[in-house]
Design a protein around this motif. Structure first.
Motif, PDB file in Angstrom:
ATOM      1  N   TRP A 122       0.845  -1.196   0.000  1.00 42.69           N
ATOM      2  CA  TRP A 122       0.000   0.000   0.000  1.00 42.69           C
ATOM      3  C   TRP A 122       0.880   1.245   0.000  1.00 42.69           C
ATOM      4  CZ3 TRP A 122      -1.056   4.488   2.480  1.00 42.69           C
ATOM      5  CH2 TRP A 122      -2.316   5.050   2.322  1.00 42.69           C
ATOM      6  N   MET A 123       1.914   1.254   0.845  1.00 42.57           N
ATOM      7  CA  MET A 123       2.792   2.425   0.935  1.00 42.57           C
ATOM      8  C   MET A 123       3.601   2.602  -0.349  1.00 42.57           C
ATOM      9  SD  MET A 123       4.077   2.458   4.936  1.00 42.57           S
ATOM     10  CE  MET A 123       5.112   1.021   4.771  1.00 42.57           C
ATOM     11  N   VAL A 124       4.198   1.526  -0.845  1.00 36.07           N
ATOM     12  CA  VAL A 124       5.020   1.610  -2.053  1.00 36.07           C
ATOM     13  C   VAL A 124       4.178   2.036  -3.253  1.00 36.07           C
ATOM     14  CG1 VAL A 124       6.396   0.257  -3.708  1.00 36.07           C
ATOM     15  CG2 VAL A 124       6.768  -0.014  -1.239  1.00 36.07           C
ATOM     16  N   ASP A 125       2.958   1.532  -3.338  1.00 32.85           N
ATOM     17  CA  ASP A 125       2.083   1.887  -4.461  1.00 32.85           C
ATOM     18  C   ASP A 125       1.813   3.388  -4.525  1.00 32.85           C
ATOM     19  OD1 ASP A 125       1.904  -0.771  -5.195  1.00 32.85           O
ATOM     20  OD2 ASP A 125      -0.100  -1.072  -4.344  1.00 32.85           O
ATOM     21  N   ARG A 126       1.952   4.080  -3.420  1.00 30.30           N
ATOM     22  CA  ARG A 126       1.680   5.516  -3.353  1.00 30.30           C
ATOM     23  C   ARG A 126       2.951   6.359  -3.326  1.00 30.30           C
ATOM     24  NH1 ARG A 126      -2.086   2.421  -1.850  1.00 30.30           N
ATOM     25  NH2 ARG A 126      -4.271   3.033  -1.954  1.00 30.30           N
ATOM     26  N   SER A 127       4.082   5.698  -3.490  1.00 33.05           N
ATOM     27  CA  SER A 127       5.369   6.381  -3.390  1.00 33.05           C
ATOM     28  C   SER A 127       6.115   6.346  -4.716  1.00 33.05           C
ATOM     29  CB  SER A 127       6.243   5.702  -2.328  1.00 33.05           C
ATOM     30  OG  SER A 127       5.656   5.824  -1.057  1.00 33.05           O
ATOM     31  N   GLY A 128       7.042   7.280  -4.835  1.00 32.51           N
ATOM     32  CA  GLY A 128       7.918   7.290  -5.984  1.00 32.51           C
ATOM     33  C   GLY A 128       9.320   6.838  -5.631  1.00 32.51           C
ATOM     34  N   PHE A 129       9.565   6.569  -4.340  1.00 31.72           N
ATOM     35  CA  PHE A 129      10.916   6.258  -3.875  1.00 31.72           C
ATOM     36  C   PHE A 129      10.807   5.481  -2.570  1.00 31.72           C
ATOM     37  CE2 PHE A 129      14.867   8.035  -1.708  1.00 31.72           C
ATOM     38  CZ  PHE A 129      15.765   7.295  -2.446  1.00 31.72           C
ATOM     39  N   VAL A 130      11.694   4.519  -2.364  1.00 32.47           N
ATOM     40  CA  VAL A 130      11.692   3.713  -1.142  1.00 32.47           C
ATOM     41  C   VAL A 130      13.077   3.750  -0.513  1.00 32.47           C
ATOM     42  CG1 VAL A 130      11.433   1.375  -0.201  1.00 32.47           C
ATOM     43  CG2 VAL A 130       9.857   2.189  -1.964  1.00 32.47           C
ATOM     44  N   ILE A 131      13.109   3.992   0.804  1.00 32.25           N
ATOM     45  CA  ILE A 131      14.347   3.908   1.564  1.00 32.25           C
ATOM     46  C   ILE A 131      14.184   2.748   2.544  1.00 32.25           C
ATOM     47  CG2 ILE A 131      15.972   5.066   3.104  1.00 32.25           C
ATOM     48  CD1 ILE A 131      14.887   7.752   2.026  1.00 32.25           C
ATOM     49  N   GLY A 132      15.068   1.756   2.410  1.00 32.50           N
ATOM     50  CA  GLY A 132      15.006   0.574   3.260  1.00 32.50           C
ATOM     51  C   GLY A 132      16.186   0.490   4.201  1.00 32.50           C
ATOM     52  N   PHE A 133      15.895   0.121   5.437  1.00 35.30           N
ATOM     53  CA  PHE A 133      16.916  -0.068   6.474  1.00 35.30           C
ATOM     54  C   PHE A 133      16.851  -1.525   6.934  1.00 35.30           C
ATOM     55  CE2 PHE A 133      15.928   4.428   6.519  1.00 35.30           C
ATOM     56  CZ  PHE A 133      17.154   5.052   6.717  1.00 35.30           C
ATOM     57  N   PRO A 134      17.401  -2.450   6.126  1.00 37.24           N
ATOM     58  CA  PRO A 134      17.316  -3.869   6.505  1.00 37.24           C
ATOM     59  C   PRO A 134      18.397  -4.274   7.495  1.00 37.24           C
ATOM     60  CG  PRO A 134      18.470  -3.661   4.429  1.00 37.24           C
ATOM     61  CD  PRO A 134      18.036  -2.261   4.832  1.00 37.24           C
ATOM     62  N   ARG A 135      18.112  -5.352   8.181  1.00 33.80           N
ATOM     63  CA  ARG A 135      19.117  -5.997   9.034  1.00 33.80           C
ATOM     64  C   ARG A 135      19.451  -7.320   8.362  1.00 33.80           C
ATOM     65  NH1 ARG A 135      18.430  -8.273  15.127  1.00 33.80           N
ATOM     66  NH2 ARG A 135      20.596  -8.894  15.385  1.00 33.80           N
ATOM     67  N   GLY A 136      20.638  -7.423   7.818  1.00 36.78           N
ATOM     68  CA  GLY A 136      21.045  -8.643   7.130  1.00 36.78           C
ATOM     69  C   GLY A 136      20.610  -8.664   5.677  1.00 36.78           C
ATOM     70  N   THR A 137      20.867  -9.792   5.050  1.00 35.48           N
ATOM     71  CA  THR A 137      20.608  -9.918   3.611  1.00 35.48           C
ATOM     72  C   THR A 137      19.560 -10.964   3.274  1.00 35.48           C
ATOM     73  OG1 THR A 137      22.437 -11.496   3.420  1.00 35.48           O
ATOM     74  CG2 THR A 137      22.951  -9.160   3.014  1.00 35.48           C
ATOM     75  N   ASP A 138      18.868 -11.480   4.271  1.00 39.15           N
ATOM     76  CA  ASP A 138      17.852 -12.508   4.060  1.00 39.15           C
ATOM     77  C   ASP A 138      16.693 -11.910   3.259  1.00 39.15           C
ATOM     78  OD1 ASP A 138      15.859 -14.425   4.150  1.00 39.15           O
ATOM     79  OD2 ASP A 138      15.990 -14.746   6.316  1.00 39.15           O
ATOM     80  N   GLN A 139      16.578 -12.313   1.996  1.00 36.53           N
ATOM     81  CA  GLN A 139      15.585 -11.754   1.089  1.00 36.53           C
ATOM     82  C   GLN A 139      14.140 -12.114   1.458  1.00 36.53           C
ATOM     83  OE1 GLN A 139      16.308  -9.722  -1.851  1.00 36.53           O
ATOM     84  NE2 GLN A 139      18.197  -9.500  -0.699  1.00 36.53           N
ATOM     85  N   THR A 140      13.949 -13.000   2.446  1.00 37.27           N
ATOM     86  CA  THR A 140      12.587 -13.352   2.851  1.00 37.27           C
ATOM     87  C   THR A 140      12.058 -12.420   3.936  1.00 37.27           C
ATOM     88  OG1 THR A 140      13.303 -14.934   4.554  1.00 37.27           O
ATOM     89  CG2 THR A 140      13.003 -15.781   2.305  1.00 37.27           C
ATOM     90  N   ARG A 141      12.892 -11.524   4.437  1.00 42.31           N
ATOM     91  CA  ARG A 141      12.484 -10.598   5.497  1.00 42.31           C
ATOM     92  C   ARG A 141      11.602  -9.492   4.910  1.00 42.31           C
ATOM     93  NH1 ARG A 141      13.129 -12.920  10.140  1.00 42.31           N
ATOM     94  NH2 ARG A 141      13.048 -10.865  11.055  1.00 42.31           N
ATOM     95  N   GLY A 142      10.806  -8.858   5.748  1.00 47.06           N
ATOM     96  CA  GLY A 142       9.842  -7.850   5.302  1.00 47.06           C
ATOM     97  C   GLY A 142      10.452  -6.636   4.629  1.00 47.06           C
ATOM     98  N   THR A 143      11.586  -6.165   5.131  1.00 44.42           N
ATOM     99  CA  THR A 143      12.219  -4.998   4.525  1.00 44.42           C
ATOM    100  C   THR A 143      12.650  -5.320   3.100  1.00 44.42           C
ATOM    101  OG1 THR A 143      13.003  -4.253   6.679  1.00 44.42           O
ATOM    102  CG2 THR A 143      14.077  -3.300   4.742  1.00 44.42           C
ATOM    103  N   TRP A 144      13.281  -6.480   2.909  1.00 44.12           N
ATOM    104  CA  TRP A 144      13.704  -6.873   1.566  1.00 44.12           C
ATOM    105  C   TRP A 144      12.502  -7.126   0.670  1.00 44.12           C
ATOM    106  CZ3 TRP A 144      18.008  -5.533  -0.305  1.00 44.12           C
ATOM    107  CH2 TRP A 144      19.134  -5.422   0.504  1.00 44.12           C
ATOM    108  N   TYR A 145      11.434  -7.692   1.233  1.00 44.78           N
ATOM    109  CA  TYR A 145      10.209  -7.888   0.450  1.00 44.78           C
ATOM    110  C   TYR A 145       9.759  -6.542  -0.121  1.00 44.78           C
ATOM    111  CZ  TYR A 145       5.305  -8.539  -0.696  1.00 44.78           C
ATOM    112  OH  TYR A 145       4.105  -8.545  -1.351  1.00 44.78           O
TER     113      TYR A 145
END
Length: 162
Positions: A122-145
């Motif tokens: 919902w948030m990404v659909d309304r945005s033109g840019f995303v800033i992510g602060f992930p912990r680690g590189t596990d692509q199954t985590r919510g930030t990476w999703y």
């Protein structure tokens, strides 16, 4: 209208996403990371979408509300009262201070991965840019999703590991 004036008149819509578990050693570094990676985008014409969870969501909300004039919208998967107590307190504090443009409660049937992913889409659909602060590189985590969802839409992303 010049190109500079045109760029200045267009509001920026930015989604902030990040880990809910911030290591103790990284917590002290967050203000510096936000100074470096959020401040350049936190102009008065910017609009930020933030999740209403603990961790990066609440820390970024507090930082942006205190240090910028950008518009802020908090989006929660269920209701605000379904969020952890610390997140609820932060949302309510900035709501009472008049710093939130809006609080969006998506009213999912239950809190869980599907509800968090729906909130993030919902948030990404309304945005033109995303800033992510992930912990680690596990692509199954919510930030990476969320970062990958933005990539699939061809939206620019900035990834700042914590």
């Amino acid at each position: 209208m010049t190109l500079t004036e045109e760029k200045g008149s267009v509001a920026r819509y930015v989604t902030i996403t990040g880990t809910r578990s911030i290591p103790a050693e990284a917590e002290a570094e967050l203000p510096g990371l936000f100074d470096a990676y959020l401040q350049p985008f936190a102009t008065p014409d910017a609009h930020f979408y933030l999740g209403g969870a603990i961790g990066i969501d609440t820390t970024a909300l507090d930082w942006l509300a205190d240090r910028s004039q950008a518009s802020l919208t908090v989006v929660v998967p269920c209701t605000v009262t379904d969020q952890p107590a610390g997140a609820v307190a932060s949302i309510r504090r900035w709501e009472q201070a008049g710093r939130l443009a809006r609080v969006v409660e998506l009213r999912a049937d239950r809190l869980g991965t599907d509800a968090y992913h729906a909130r993030n889409r919902w948030m990404v659909d309304r945005s033109g840019f995303v800033i992510g602060f992930p912990r680690g590189t596990d692509q199954t985590r919510g930030t990476w999703y969320t970062v990958n969802y933005a990539a699939d839409q061809g939206k620019p992303r900035l990834v700042v590991p914590v």
